[in-house]
Design a protein around this motif. Structure first.
Motif, PDB file in Angstrom:
ATOM      1  N   SER A 132      71.341 -86.714-136.103  1.00 15.59           N
ATOM      2  CA  SER A 132      72.610 -87.029-135.457  1.00 15.59           C
ATOM      3  C   SER A 132      73.155 -88.375-135.943  1.00 15.59           C
ATOM      4  O   SER A 132      74.346 -88.504-136.247  1.00 15.59           O
ATOM      5  CB  SER A 132      72.428 -87.053-133.937  1.00 15.59           C
ATOM      6  N   ILE A 133      72.289 -89.380-136.033  1.00 13.21           N
ATOM      7  CA  ILE A 133      72.711 -90.707-136.495  1.00 13.21           C
ATOM      8  C   ILE A 133      73.138 -90.657-137.952  1.00 13.21           C
ATOM      9  O   ILE A 133      74.117 -91.293-138.352  1.00 13.21           O
ATOM     10  CB  ILE A 133      71.574 -91.738-136.297  1.00 13.21           C
ATOM     11  N   GLU A 134      72.426 -89.881-138.754  1.00 12.23           N
ATOM     12  CA  GLU A 134      72.784 -89.749-140.167  1.00 12.23           C
ATOM     13  C   GLU A 134      74.158 -89.113-140.324  1.00 12.23           C
ATOM     14  O   GLU A 134      74.961 -89.541-141.170  1.00 12.23           O
ATOM     15  CB  GLU A 134      71.730 -88.900-140.879  1.00 12.23           C
ATOM     16  N   SER A 135      74.442 -88.113-139.488  1.00 11.18           N
ATOM     17  CA  SER A 135      75.761 -87.486-139.520  1.00 11.18           C
ATOM     18  C   SER A 135      76.848 -88.481-139.128  1.00 11.18           C
ATOM     19  O   SER A 135      77.906 -88.546-139.772  1.00 11.18           O
ATOM     20  CB  SER A 135      75.783 -86.284-138.571  1.00 11.18           C
ATOM     21  N   THR A 136      76.569 -89.278-138.093  1.00 10.77           N
ATOM     22  CA  THR A 136      77.530 -90.308-137.667  1.00 10.77           C
ATOM     23  C   THR A 136      77.749 -91.338-138.760  1.00 10.77           C
ATOM     24  O   THR A 136      78.879 -91.780-139.008  1.00 10.77           O
ATOM     25  CB  THR A 136      77.029 -91.003-136.387  1.00 10.77           C
TER      26      THR A 136
ATOM     27  N   MET B  82      84.542 -99.567-138.791  1.00  8.75           N
ATOM     28  CA  MET B  82      83.721 -98.508-139.368  1.00  8.75           C
ATOM     29  C   MET B  82      82.598 -99.079-140.238  1.00  8.75           C
ATOM     30  O   MET B  82      81.506 -98.514-140.306  1.00  8.75           O
ATOM     31  CB  MET B  82      84.593 -97.558-140.196  1.00  8.75           C
ATOM     32  N   ASP B  83      82.857-100.212-140.897  1.00  5.65           N
ATOM     33  CA  ASP B  83      81.810-100.873-141.668  1.00  5.65           C
ATOM     34  C   ASP B  83      80.693-101.343-140.744  1.00  5.65           C
ATOM     35  O   ASP B  83      79.505-101.182-141.044  1.00  5.65           O
ATOM     36  CB  ASP B  83      82.396-102.048-142.438  1.00  5.65           C
ATOM     37  N   ALA B  84      81.080-101.920-139.589  1.00  2.00           N
ATOM     38  CA  ALA B  84      80.079-102.372-138.629  1.00  2.00           C
ATOM     39  C   ALA B  84      79.308-101.195-138.045  1.00  2.00           C
ATOM     40  O   ALA B  84      78.089-101.262-137.857  1.00  2.00           O
ATOM     41  CB  ALA B  84      80.765-103.164-137.512  1.00  2.00           C
TER      42      ALA B  84
ATOM     43  N   ALA C  85      74.359 -97.950-137.773  1.00  2.00           N
ATOM     44  CA  ALA C  85      73.665 -96.674-137.974  1.00  2.00           C
ATOM     45  C   ALA C  85      72.501 -96.839-138.942  1.00  2.00           C
ATOM     46  O   ALA C  85      71.424 -96.258-138.744  1.00  2.00           O
ATOM     47  CB  ALA C  85      74.643 -95.623-138.492  1.00  2.00           C
ATOM     48  N   GLU C  86      72.694 -97.648-139.988  1.00  2.00           N
ATOM     49  CA  GLU C  86      71.614 -97.920-140.943  1.00  2.00           C
ATOM     50  C   GLU C  86      70.427 -98.566-140.239  1.00  2.00           C
ATOM     51  O   GLU C  86      69.263 -98.187-140.459  1.00  2.00           O
ATOM     52  CB  GLU C  86      72.124 -98.835-142.054  1.00  2.00           C
TER      53      GLU C  86
ATOM     54  N   LEU D  67      64.321 -95.971-136.309  1.00  2.00           N
ATOM     55  CA  LEU D  67      63.843 -94.636-135.940  1.00  2.00           C
ATOM     56  C   LEU D  67      62.827 -94.114-136.947  1.00  2.00           C
ATOM     57  O   LEU D  67      61.859 -93.428-136.571  1.00  2.00           O
ATOM     58  CB  LEU D  67      65.039 -93.689-135.834  1.00  2.00           C
ATOM     59  N   ALA D  68      63.038 -94.408-138.223  1.00  2.00           N
ATOM     60  CA  ALA D  68      62.083 -93.979-139.252  1.00  2.00           C
ATOM     61  C   ALA D  68      60.724 -94.621-139.012  1.00  2.00           C
ATOM     62  O   ALA D  68      59.670 -93.982-139.198  1.00  2.00           O
ATOM     63  CB  ALA D  68      62.614 -94.349-140.636  1.00  2.00           C
ATOM     64  N   LEU D  69      60.736 -95.895-138.602  1.00  4.10           N
ATOM     65  CA  LEU D  69      59.478 -96.590-138.322  1.00  4.10           C
ATOM     66  C   LEU D  69      58.755 -95.941-137.141  1.00  4.10           C
ATOM     67  O   LEU D  69      57.540 -95.690-137.195  1.00  4.10           O
ATOM     68  CB  LEU D  69      59.757 -98.065-138.031  1.00  4.10           C
ATOM     69  N   LEU D  70      59.501 -95.643-136.072  1.00  2.87           N
ATOM     70  CA  LEU D  70      58.909 -94.992-134.909  1.00  2.87           C
ATOM     71  C   LEU D  70      58.397 -93.591-135.264  1.00  2.87           C
ATOM     72  O   LEU D  70      57.306 -93.189-134.825  1.00  2.87           O
ATOM     73  CB  LEU D  70      59.940 -94.899-133.777  1.00  2.87           C
TER      74      LEU D  70
END
Length: 283
Positions: free
Chosen positions: A13-17, A243-245, A250-251, A257-260
Protein backbone atom coordinates in the motif's frame (compact mmCIF):
# COMPACT_ATOMS: atom_id res chain seq x y z
CA UNK A 1 3.66 -6.92 16.41
CA UNK A 2 1.76 -7.20 13.14
CA UNK A 3 2.00 -10.44 11.21
CA UNK A 4 4.23 -10.76 8.16
CA UNK A 5 1.17 -10.87 5.93
CA UNK A 6 -0.13 -7.60 7.36
CA UNK A 7 3.27 -5.95 6.99
CA UNK A 8 3.50 -7.10 3.38
CA UNK A 9 0.06 -5.67 2.59
CA UNK A 10 1.00 -2.40 4.27
CA UNK A 11 4.27 -2.31 2.33
CA UNK A 12 2.43 -2.76 -0.96
CA UNK A 13 0.00 0.00 0.00
CA UNK A 14 2.80 2.44 0.89
CA UNK A 15 4.68 1.58 -2.29
CA UNK A 16 1.57 2.34 -4.33
CA UNK A 17 1.17 5.67 -2.52
CA UNK A 18 4.83 6.48 -3.14
CA UNK A 19 4.44 5.90 -6.87
CA UNK A 20 1.35 8.15 -6.96
CA UNK A 21 3.06 10.99 -5.07
CA UNK A 22 6.13 10.77 -7.28
CA UNK A 23 3.94 10.95 -10.39
CA UNK A 24 2.02 13.93 -8.98
CA UNK A 25 5.31 15.66 -8.18
CA UNK A 26 6.47 15.24 -11.77
CA UNK A 27 3.18 16.61 -13.14
CA UNK A 28 3.31 19.58 -10.75
CA UNK A 29 6.91 20.28 -11.76
CA UNK A 30 6.01 20.45 -15.45
CA UNK A 31 3.00 22.68 -14.75
CA UNK A 32 5.11 24.89 -12.49
CA UNK A 33 7.64 25.63 -15.23
CA UNK A 34 4.89 26.76 -17.58
CA UNK A 35 2.99 28.75 -14.93
CA UNK A 36 6.15 30.45 -13.67
CA UNK A 37 7.01 31.57 -17.20
CA UNK A 38 3.57 33.12 -17.67
CA UNK A 39 3.73 34.84 -14.27
CA UNK A 40 7.12 36.37 -15.04
CA UNK A 41 5.96 37.52 -18.48
CA UNK A 42 2.89 39.23 -17.03
CA UNK A 43 4.65 41.15 -14.26
CA UNK A 44 6.06 44.04 -16.38
CA UNK A 45 2.64 45.06 -17.73
CA UNK A 46 0.96 44.94 -14.31
CA UNK A 47 3.84 46.91 -12.80
CA UNK A 48 3.62 49.56 -15.54
CA UNK A 49 -0.14 50.05 -15.16
CA UNK A 50 0.28 50.30 -11.40
CA UNK A 51 3.05 52.86 -11.87
CA UNK A 52 0.89 54.99 -14.17
CA UNK A 53 -2.03 55.06 -11.71
CA UNK A 54 0.29 55.88 -8.82
CA UNK A 55 1.80 58.70 -10.89
CA UNK A 56 -1.65 60.16 -11.52
CA UNK A 57 -2.48 60.02 -7.81
CA UNK A 58 0.88 61.54 -6.89
CA UNK A 59 0.47 64.44 -9.30
CA UNK A 60 -3.16 65.11 -8.40
CA UNK A 61 -3.59 64.27 -4.69
CA UNK A 62 -6.71 66.44 -4.36
CA UNK A 63 -8.58 64.68 -7.15
CA UNK A 64 -12.23 63.94 -6.42
CA UNK A 65 -13.27 60.65 -8.02
CA UNK A 66 -15.69 57.86 -6.93
CA UNK A 67 -12.98 55.21 -7.23
CA UNK A 68 -10.86 57.03 -4.62
CA UNK A 69 -13.50 57.10 -1.86
CA UNK A 70 -14.65 54.30 0.42
CA UNK A 71 -18.40 53.88 0.13
CA UNK A 72 -20.78 54.16 3.05
CA UNK A 73 -23.12 51.32 3.89
CA UNK A 74 -21.86 48.80 1.33
CA UNK A 75 -20.36 45.41 2.09
CA UNK A 76 -16.68 44.53 2.20
CA UNK A 77 -15.65 42.45 -0.83
CA UNK A 78 -12.89 39.86 -1.01
CA UNK A 79 -11.63 38.32 -4.25
CA UNK A 80 -10.07 35.09 -3.01
CA UNK A 81 -7.84 33.01 -5.30
CA UNK A 82 -7.26 29.41 -4.21
CA UNK A 83 -7.14 26.09 -6.08
CA UNK A 84 -9.72 23.57 -7.21
CA UNK A 85 -7.74 20.63 -5.83
CA UNK A 86 -6.04 19.83 -2.55
CA UNK A 87 -2.78 17.98 -1.81
CA UNK A 88 -0.87 21.27 -1.85
CA UNK A 89 0.18 21.61 1.77
CA UNK A 90 -1.09 24.77 3.44
CA UNK A 91 -1.62 26.65 0.18
CA UNK A 92 -5.42 26.92 0.47
CA UNK A 93 -5.76 27.07 4.25
CA UNK A 94 -3.29 29.96 4.48
CA UNK A 95 -5.46 32.07 2.14
CA UNK A 96 -8.63 31.26 4.07
CA UNK A 97 -6.89 32.20 7.31
CA UNK A 98 -5.80 35.52 5.79
CA UNK A 99 -9.43 36.34 4.97
CA UNK A 100 -10.78 35.34 8.40
CA UNK A 101 -8.13 37.43 10.15
CA UNK A 102 -10.10 40.52 9.08
CA UNK A 103 -12.55 39.58 11.86
CA UNK A 104 -15.57 40.80 9.91
CA UNK A 105 -19.01 39.19 10.30
CA UNK A 106 -19.75 36.76 7.50
CA UNK A 107 -22.93 38.61 6.53
CA UNK A 108 -20.91 41.79 5.97
CA UNK A 109 -18.49 40.19 3.50
CA UNK A 110 -19.07 39.26 -0.13
CA UNK A 111 -16.62 36.68 -1.45
CA UNK A 112 -15.78 36.44 -5.13
CA UNK A 113 -14.26 32.97 -5.17
CA UNK A 114 -11.70 31.81 -7.69
CA UNK A 115 -11.03 28.22 -6.65
CA UNK A 116 -13.30 25.57 -5.14
CA UNK A 117 -11.23 25.01 -2.00
CA UNK A 118 -11.47 28.60 -0.84
CA UNK A 119 -15.13 28.80 -1.87
CA UNK A 120 -16.14 25.73 0.13
CA UNK A 121 -14.09 26.68 3.20
CA UNK A 122 -15.41 30.25 3.38
CA UNK A 123 -18.99 29.18 2.68
CA UNK A 124 -18.68 26.73 5.57
CA UNK A 125 -17.59 29.60 7.81
CA UNK A 126 -20.72 31.59 6.96
CA UNK A 127 -19.37 33.98 4.33
CA UNK A 128 -21.57 35.03 1.42
CA UNK A 129 -20.30 33.66 -1.89
CA UNK A 130 -21.33 36.40 -4.31
CA UNK A 131 -19.76 34.76 -7.37
CA UNK A 132 -17.90 31.58 -8.25
CA UNK A 133 -15.17 31.79 -10.90
CA UNK A 134 -13.49 28.49 -9.99
CA UNK A 135 -13.03 27.41 -13.60
CA UNK A 136 -10.86 30.46 -14.27
CA UNK A 137 -7.90 29.21 -12.21
CA UNK A 138 -7.47 26.17 -14.48
CA UNK A 139 -6.09 28.34 -17.31
CA UNK A 140 -6.28 32.07 -16.49
CA UNK A 141 -6.86 34.50 -19.35
CA UNK A 142 -6.77 38.29 -19.35
CA UNK A 143 -10.38 38.32 -20.54
CA UNK A 144 -11.34 36.48 -17.34
CA UNK A 145 -9.65 39.17 -15.24
CA UNK A 146 -11.45 41.87 -17.24
CA UNK A 147 -14.82 40.19 -16.65
CA UNK A 148 -14.23 39.91 -12.90
CA UNK A 149 -12.90 43.46 -12.71
CA UNK A 150 -15.87 44.86 -14.65
CA UNK A 151 -18.35 43.22 -12.28
CA UNK A 152 -16.75 44.46 -9.07
CA UNK A 153 -16.35 47.98 -10.52
CA UNK A 154 -20.04 48.05 -11.41
CA UNK A 155 -21.07 46.85 -7.96
CA UNK A 156 -18.69 49.35 -6.34
CA UNK A 157 -20.13 52.24 -8.35
CA UNK A 158 -23.67 51.19 -7.49
CA UNK A 159 -22.87 51.36 -3.78
CA UNK A 160 -23.18 47.62 -3.07
CA UNK A 161 -19.52 47.44 -2.04
CA UNK A 162 -17.57 49.82 0.17
CA UNK A 163 -14.09 48.36 -0.32
CA UNK A 164 -12.52 45.52 -2.34
CA UNK A 165 -9.39 43.53 -1.51
CA UNK A 166 -7.64 40.88 -3.59
CA UNK A 167 -6.34 37.80 -1.74
CA UNK A 168 -3.82 35.62 -3.54
CA UNK A 169 -0.49 33.80 -3.08
CA UNK A 170 2.58 35.69 -4.20
CA UNK A 171 5.12 33.55 -6.05
CA UNK A 172 8.70 34.24 -4.96
CA UNK A 173 10.43 31.05 -6.06
CA UNK A 174 9.82 27.32 -6.26
CA UNK A 175 9.64 26.82 -2.49
CA UNK A 176 8.55 30.29 -1.32
CA UNK A 177 4.87 31.21 -1.70
CA UNK A 178 3.52 34.01 0.48
CA UNK A 179 -0.20 34.72 1.11
CA UNK A 180 -0.82 38.37 0.24
CA UNK A 181 -3.59 40.94 -0.02
CA UNK A 182 -3.85 43.91 -2.39
CA UNK A 183 -6.38 46.73 -1.80
CA UNK A 184 -8.15 47.20 -5.15
CA UNK A 185 -10.80 49.80 -4.36
CA UNK A 186 -10.80 52.50 -3.27
CA UNK A 187 -7.55 53.20 -5.10
CA UNK A 188 -4.99 54.58 -2.69
CA UNK A 189 -1.50 56.00 -2.93
CA UNK A 190 1.08 53.31 -2.19
CA UNK A 191 2.70 53.38 1.28
CA UNK A 192 5.74 55.66 1.37
CA UNK A 193 4.51 57.90 -1.44
CA UNK A 194 4.37 61.64 -0.79
CA UNK A 195 1.44 63.74 -1.89
CA UNK A 196 2.42 65.83 -4.84
CA UNK A 197 5.38 63.62 -5.71
CA UNK A 198 5.54 63.39 -9.51
CA UNK A 199 7.58 60.59 -11.05
CA UNK A 200 7.45 61.90 -14.60
CA UNK A 201 6.14 64.89 -16.54
CA UNK A 202 2.48 64.26 -17.24
CA UNK A 203 -0.34 66.15 -18.91
CA UNK A 204 -3.99 65.10 -19.13
CA UNK A 205 -6.32 65.08 -22.09
CA UNK A 206 -9.11 65.93 -21.58
CA UNK A 207 -8.73 66.01 -17.76
CA UNK A 208 -7.30 63.96 -14.89
CA UNK A 209 -10.64 62.49 -13.76
CA UNK A 210 -11.42 61.19 -17.26
CA UNK A 211 -7.95 59.67 -17.62
CA UNK A 212 -8.18 57.97 -14.22
CA UNK A 213 -11.68 56.68 -15.04
CA UNK A 214 -10.30 55.08 -18.21
CA UNK A 215 -7.26 53.64 -16.38
CA UNK A 216 -9.00 52.02 -13.41
CA UNK A 217 -10.58 49.11 -15.38
CA UNK A 218 -7.16 48.28 -16.84
CA UNK A 219 -5.61 48.75 -13.41
CA UNK A 220 -7.96 46.30 -11.68
CA UNK A 221 -7.84 43.77 -14.53
CA UNK A 222 -4.03 43.78 -14.64
CA UNK A 223 -3.75 43.28 -10.87
CA UNK A 224 -6.30 40.44 -10.91
CA UNK A 225 -4.63 38.79 -13.91
CA UNK A 226 -1.18 39.05 -12.32
CA UNK A 227 -2.56 37.56 -9.09
CA UNK A 228 -4.12 34.68 -11.05
CA UNK A 229 -0.83 33.84 -12.74
CA UNK A 230 1.17 34.05 -9.51
CA UNK A 231 -1.41 31.96 -7.66
CA UNK A 232 -1.31 29.23 -10.32
CA UNK A 233 2.49 29.11 -10.13
CA UNK A 234 2.34 29.06 -6.33
CA UNK A 235 -0.24 26.25 -6.33
CA UNK A 236 1.93 24.00 -8.49
CA UNK A 237 5.02 24.90 -6.48
CA UNK A 238 3.21 24.07 -3.24
CA UNK A 239 1.89 20.81 -4.66
CA UNK A 240 5.33 19.83 -5.94
CA UNK A 241 6.85 20.49 -2.50
CA UNK A 242 4.04 18.62 -0.72
CA UNK A 243 4.30 15.59 -3.00
CA UNK A 244 8.10 15.56 -2.66
CA UNK A 245 7.72 15.50 1.13
CA UNK A 246 5.06 12.78 0.90
CA UNK A 247 7.28 10.64 -1.33
CA UNK A 248 10.15 11.12 1.11
CA UNK A 249 7.97 10.08 4.03
CA UNK A 250 6.86 7.00 2.11
CA UNK A 251 10.51 6.08 1.51
CA UNK A 252 11.24 6.32 5.23
CA UNK A 253 8.18 4.24 6.08
CA UNK A 254 9.19 1.57 3.56
CA UNK A 255 12.69 1.39 5.03
CA UNK A 256 11.31 1.09 8.56
CA UNK A 257 8.76 -1.50 7.48
CA UNK A 258 11.40 -3.50 5.60
CA UNK A 259 13.49 -3.63 8.78
CA UNK A 260 10.52 -4.86 10.83
CA UNK A 261 9.60 -7.38 8.12
CA UNK A 262 13.14 -8.78 7.98
CA UNK A 263 13.26 -9.07 11.78
CA UNK A 264 9.92 -10.89 11.81
CA UNK A 265 11.06 -13.17 8.98
CA UNK A 266 14.32 -13.90 10.77
CA UNK A 267 12.40 -14.64 13.98
CA UNK A 268 10.09 -17.03 12.12
CA UNK A 269 13.01 -18.88 10.52
CA UNK A 270 14.80 -19.13 13.87
CA UNK A 271 11.66 -20.47 15.57
CA UNK A 272 11.13 -23.07 12.83
CA UNK A 273 14.74 -24.21 13.05
CA UNK A 274 14.46 -24.48 16.83
CA UNK A 275 11.32 -26.59 16.47
CA UNK A 276 13.02 -28.85 13.92
CA UNK A 277 16.09 -29.34 16.12
CA UNK A 278 13.93 -29.97 19.20
CA UNK A 279 11.91 -32.52 17.27
CA UNK A 280 15.05 -34.29 16.02
CA UNK A 281 16.46 -34.46 19.54
CA UNK A 282 13.20 -35.87 20.83
CA UNK A 283 13.30 -38.68 18.27
Amino acid sequence: MASMGEMKRRRDSIESTRQITKAMKLVATVKLQKARGRAEEGKPYAAFVYEVVQSILAKSPKMDHPYLKEREGGKYAAIVITSNRGLAGGYNSNLVKLVTQRNLPGDQVRVYAIGKKGRDALAGLGYEIAADYSEVIQAPLYNDAMEIGARILEEYKSGQLRAIDLFYTSFKNTVSHIPAVIPLLPVKTAPGETEGKVRALMSYEPDEETVLHAMIPKYTASLIYGALLESLASENGARMTAMDAAAGNAEEMLESLALLYNRARQGTITRELTEIIAGAQAI
